[in-house]
Scaffold this active site. Structure first.
Site, PDB file in Angstrom:
ATOM      1  N   ASP A  67       7.264  46.827  11.146  1.00  0.00           N
ATOM      2  CA  ASP A  67       6.445  47.179  12.294  1.00  0.00           C
ATOM      3  C   ASP A  67       7.411  47.447  13.431  1.00  0.00           C
ATOM      4  OD1 ASP A  67       3.861  47.760  13.226  1.00  0.00           O
ATOM      5  OD2 ASP A  67       3.815  45.900  14.368  1.00  0.00           O
ATOM      6  N   PHE A 147       9.827  61.685  14.785  1.00  0.00           N
ATOM      7  CA  PHE A 147       8.381  61.493  14.954  1.00  0.00           C
ATOM      8  C   PHE A 147       8.143  60.545  16.118  1.00  0.00           C
ATOM      9  CE2 PHE A 147       7.692  57.173  13.216  1.00  0.00           C
ATOM     10  CZ  PHE A 147       8.937  56.940  12.637  1.00  0.00           C
ATOM     11  N   ASP A 150      10.206  59.857  19.549  1.00  0.00           N
ATOM     12  CA  ASP A 150      11.585  60.367  19.450  1.00  0.00           C
ATOM     13  C   ASP A 150      11.949  61.427  20.500  1.00  0.00           C
ATOM     14  OD1 ASP A 150      12.349  58.659  17.441  1.00  0.00           O
ATOM     15  OD2 ASP A 150      12.137  60.106  15.809  1.00  0.00           O
TER      16      ASP A 150
HETATM   17  P1  ITT Z   1       2.561  52.070   9.148  1.00  0.00           P
HETATM   18  O1  ITT Z   1       1.868  50.956   9.888  1.00  0.00           O
HETATM   19  O2  ITT Z   1       1.705  52.723   8.075  1.00  0.00           O
HETATM   20  O3  ITT Z   1       3.898  51.675   8.624  1.00  0.00           O
HETATM   21  P2  ITT Z   1       2.727  53.377  11.776  1.00  0.00           P
HETATM   22  O4  ITT Z   1       2.974  54.817  12.121  1.00  0.00           O
HETATM   23  O5  ITT Z   1       1.477  52.737  12.273  1.00  0.00           O
HETATM   24  O6  ITT Z   1       2.893  53.273  10.181  1.00  0.00           O
HETATM   25  P3  ITT Z   1       4.264  51.340  13.279  1.00  0.00           P
HETATM   26  O7  ITT Z   1       3.010  50.587  13.522  1.00  0.00           O
HETATM   27  O8  ITT Z   1       5.438  50.581  12.799  1.00  0.00           O
HETATM   28  O9  ITT Z   1       3.999  52.579  12.269  1.00  0.00           O
HETATM   29  O10 ITT Z   1       4.785  52.116  14.550  1.00  0.00           O
HETATM   30  C1  ITT Z   1       4.031  52.171  15.725  1.00  0.00           C
HETATM   31  C2  ITT Z   1       4.274  53.473  16.433  1.00  0.00           C
HETATM   32  O11 ITT Z   1       5.593  53.425  16.997  1.00  0.00           O
HETATM   33  C3  ITT Z   1       4.260  54.727  15.562  1.00  0.00           C
HETATM   34  O12 ITT Z   1       2.969  55.222  15.417  1.00  0.00           O
HETATM   35  C4  ITT Z   1       5.148  55.666  16.353  1.00  0.00           C
HETATM   36  O13 ITT Z   1       4.411  56.263  17.386  1.00  0.00           O
HETATM   37  C5  ITT Z   1       6.161  54.699  16.975  1.00  0.00           C
HETATM   38  N1  ITT Z   1       7.402  54.666  16.186  1.00  0.00           N
HETATM   39  C6  ITT Z   1       7.707  53.859  15.139  1.00  0.00           C
HETATM   40  N2  ITT Z   1       8.935  54.105  14.668  1.00  0.00           N
HETATM   41  C7  ITT Z   1       9.421  55.114  15.451  1.00  0.00           C
HETATM   42  C8  ITT Z   1      10.634  55.837  15.475  1.00  0.00           C
HETATM   43  O14 ITT Z   1      11.612  55.608  14.594  1.00  0.00           O
HETATM   44  N3  ITT Z   1      10.794  56.787  16.388  1.00  0.00           N
HETATM   45  C9  ITT Z   1       9.818  57.063  17.292  1.00  0.00           C
HETATM   46  N4  ITT Z   1       8.643  56.442  17.339  1.00  0.00           N
HETATM   47  C10 ITT Z   1       8.444  55.469  16.422  1.00  0.00           C
END
Ligand code: ITT
Length: 194
Positions: A67, A147, A150
């Protein structure tokens, strides 16, 4: 070694497979047809464990979940654990980015960090790994790769945003890359002693 990575996010699963390399076979939740897993905890660690525990309870295999949150100093650490839904339930990455640019308009303290917590369940035991990267929120978007946030996050000491970097350059310094490196070292050690 085989693992399920408890995510539906294909960007994440591509990053993670590239970091772990060919010794590890990773399947994501889309590949196994798993429905959306609730994320109701109020910490990154709680949500990561909730996703990994769901997979372990339903599929009885070694698995891990991450997360990630973007913590902005001037916003007292928001959106943090709520980064995915910052602009509202069902919002897009672009909605979140535009809301962040709007909320940070005119704010001089642009310091922020990305933090990732990984929960691993292996042979029924739980382990946690954490990675973070400090940086700044820019005033406009730069780059089209990556994504999420970023295009507006520039890591400290670099001239490009994550969205302007190659995925290998991002993985080398990113929150998820650092947490995954720790996970990889842990697994490599187990692998070599088997
Ligand atoms: P899962 O729960 O299915 O893994 P998610 O997209 O909901 O996927 P997270 O809850 O971990 O993933 O991430 C929360 C948000 O943070 C995600 O929707 C992105 O907008 C942002 N995020 C996560 N990792 C990122 C990254 O490497 N670079 C930029 N934004 C990121």
């Amino acid at each position: 070694m085989e693992f399920i990575f408890a995510t539906h996010n294909l960007h994440k699963s591509e990053e993670v497979s590239a970091i772990l390399g060919p010794d590890y076979h990773i399947k994501n939740l889309r590949e196994i047809g798993c429905p959306e897993i609730p994320e109701t905890a109020d910490t990154l660690q709680g949500n990561a464990l909730q996703k990994a525990q769901y997979v372990f309870d339903h599929y009885h295999v070694n698995c891990f979940a991450d997360d990630t949150g973007l913590e902005v100093e001037a916003l007292d650490g928001r959106p943090g654990v709520y980064s995915a839904r910052y602009a509202g339930e069902g919002c897009s990455y672009q909605d979140n980015v535009l809301k962040m640019l709007e909320e940070m308009r005119g704010v001089t303290n642009r310091k922020a960090c990305f933090r990732t917590v990984i929960a691993l369940i292996m042979d029924g035991k739980r382990y946690f790994f954490e990675g973070r990267v400090e940086g700044k929120i820019l005033t406009e978007q730069h780059g089209v790769d990556g994504f999420g946030y970023d295009p507006i996050f520039k890591p400290l000491g670099f001239r490009q945003t994550f969205a302007e970097m190659s995925s290998s350059a991002k993985n080398a310094i990113s929150h998820r890359g650092r947490a995954m490196q720790q996970l990889k070292e842990f697994l490599d050690e187990i692998n070599s002693s088997r």
